[in-house]
Design an enzyme around this catalytic site. Structure first.
Site, PDB file in Angstrom:
ATOM      1  N   SER A 100       0.818  -1.211   0.000  1.00  0.00           N
ATOM      2  CA  SER A 100       0.000   0.000   0.000  1.00  0.00           C
ATOM      3  C   SER A 100       0.855   1.266   0.000  1.00  0.00           C
ATOM      4  O   SER A 100       1.650   1.484  -0.902  1.00  0.00           O
ATOM      5  CB  SER A 100      -0.961  -0.035   1.190  1.00  0.00           C
ATOM      6  OG  SER A 100      -1.902   0.999   1.132  1.00  0.00           O
ATOM      7  N   ASP A 243      -5.883   1.853  -3.566  1.00  0.00           N
ATOM      8  CA  ASP A 243      -7.160   1.620  -2.887  1.00  0.00           C
ATOM      9  C   ASP A 243      -7.558   2.829  -2.051  1.00  0.00           C
ATOM     10  O   ASP A 243      -8.572   2.810  -1.361  1.00  0.00           O
ATOM     11  CB  ASP A 243      -7.112   0.355  -2.022  1.00  0.00           C
ATOM     12  CG  ASP A 243      -6.157   0.454  -0.836  1.00  0.00           C
ATOM     13  OD1 ASP A 243      -5.376   1.432  -0.767  1.00  0.00           O
ATOM     14  OD2 ASP A 243      -6.177  -0.456   0.018  1.00  0.00           O
TER      15      ASP A 243
END
Length: 448
Positions: A100, A243
């Protein structure tokens, strides 16, 4: 062995903590648990742009094949892209290799079920238990060993789908996209160009080691400067696996997850599409968002920090919109996990549909000043039963009244007590937080 799975899969420094050997074993155990008893089971495998992604992908895929599973490699794609493709390709599971917004040295492995949702604790615990002790999982031979299928077209399926989730085009709209040199680098510009936008893409040339380096959603000043320089209508900034979304308006003002949820929530409610007129968010959402929701007639369901808790509450309550201040926005009608690029086009669609600048849409709420202090303590034990700490918290809550809030909570992983307060005045909030933090230090034995 300590617990491997955290709140978002298995993470660690690549090649020291998250090694190729561990990735191989995770591939074996994950494939065994998630495809048990199925013939010709398929698992989608995606990755972000980190240099360690190739190594971990090779090991993970080898593990999947070694228990008879078939791997569908889709290359560099976003985490929500893997969730979507797992469902669309009829796979039995999906795996994303990414850490991430973490630095390039880190990497991670997160699994999805065949329904595109992240795994429940029970499934993760079963996978982890298989990594302990002797490996007794199957080792098929000859024609029963799994195969690899490379799907270079798979990302295009996801891009095409994203375009269908909105009714409007963005012709003539100037948009800055900060791709963070991550998984969004090719997806986000292609989606926005296909919708007619004039795209200025920055940090969209990944080289394996520049992911998240002073760019992307954790560095909003980068996209702000580009928006002002190019006189763009909106700036959209993504993290390494895309995301998460943080936006800025045409004036360079921050539009974080709270603002985005308020704007999207109002739009969905007006269209009669906001299930139960409710948004799910975490305890970290700004008090300004809480006030805005109340004025809009929108109910809030509050959860612990973490998008997995938001998702659990959404699924249990049948809600369609939820997220975090940090920019993880979940729109369950469209995808089964937080999706930064989906959120970006949904937000831009509201801008176009209402014919208003983002700065005007942003005025739906006021973000109150927030101060957070981490107090390192000798022991967190019994902190919430300490009368002096409780008194200090009550005193500040009474003084703030409806114009602010206090949140004191322990860290889940460190010897820290986190003291946060919000209110109309920055200096006053700082004083409130300091007053509580000083009591915590005195009562729990502060560490340097």
């Amino acid at each position: 062995m300590g617990r491997l799975f955290g709140t978002d899969g298995v993470r660690g420094v690549a090649n020291t903590e998250l090694t190729a050997e561990l990735a191989y074993r995770l591939g074996r155990a994950g494939a065994y648990v998630l495809t048990r008893g199925k013939q010709n089971a398929k698992i989608v495998v995606g990755k972000d742009t980190r240099i360690s992604g190739d190594m971990l992908e090779a090991a993970l895929v080898a593990g999947i094949l070694s228990v008879g599973g078939n791997a569908i490699r889709v290359g560099v794609v976003s985490t929500p892209g893997v969730a979507y493709l797992t469902r669309t390709l009829g796979a039995d599971a999906g795996v994303m290799i990414s850490a991430s917004h973490n630095p390039v040295a880190d990497n991670g492995i997160k699994f999805f079920g065949g329904d595109g949702f992240k795994l429940l604790d029970q499934a993760e615990e079963e996978i982890e238990s298989l990594l302990q002790g002797e490996d007794r999982m199957p080792r098929p031979v000859a024609g029963d060993i799994g195969r690899v299928e490379d799907r270079s077209d798979a990302v295009s399926l996801y891009i095409d789908y994203l375009r269908t989730t909105i009714p409007n085009r963005f012709d003539g709209l100037k948009v800055v996209l900060d791709c963070g040199n991550g998984a969004a680098f090719h997806i986000a510009p292609e989606v926005f160009r296909a919708l007619g936008a004039e795209v200025i893409a920055i940090n969209s040339q990944p080289n394996g080691v520049n992911i998240n380096v002073k760019c992307g959603s954790t560095y909003p000043d980068v996209v702000r400067e580009a928006v002002l320089q190019h006189s763009a209508a909106i700036g959209l900034s993504f993290d390494g696996d895309a995301d998460r979304l943080i936006a800025v308006d045409e004036k360079g003002q921050l539009v974080d997850g709270d603002y985005v949820m308020a704007i999207l929530g109002r739009s969905l409610k007006a269209a009669g599409e906001l299930a139960k007129d409710t948004i799910v968010t975490t305890v970290m959402s700004n008090v300004g968002f809480v006030k805005a929701a109340r004025e809009l007639g929108i109910e809030l369901v509050r959860t612990a920090v973490g998008d997995r808790y938001v998702m659990e509450a959404m699924r249990e309550g049948g809600y369609v919109l939820g997220g975090e201040q940090s920019g993880h926005i979940i729109m369950l009608r469209h995808n089964t996990t937080g999706d930064g690029i989906l959120t970006a086009i949904q937000l831009t669609n509201v801008l176009v549909a209402e014919g208003k600048p983002l700065s005007e849409l942003r005025s739906i709420m006021r973000s109150y000043p927030q101060v957070l202090v981490n107090v390192r303590v000798g022991s967190k034990e019994g902190w919430d039963q300490n009368e002096n700490i409780k008194h200090a918290i009550r005193k500040v809550e009474e003084e703030l009244g409806d114009e602010g809030r206090v949140l004191v909570r322990p860290s889940g992983t460190e010897p820290l007590i986190r003291v946060m307060a919000e209110g109309p005045d920055q200096d006053q909030v700082q004083e409130y937080v300091d007053s509580i933090a000083n009591v915590v230090r005195k009562e729990l034995g502060a560490l340097q």
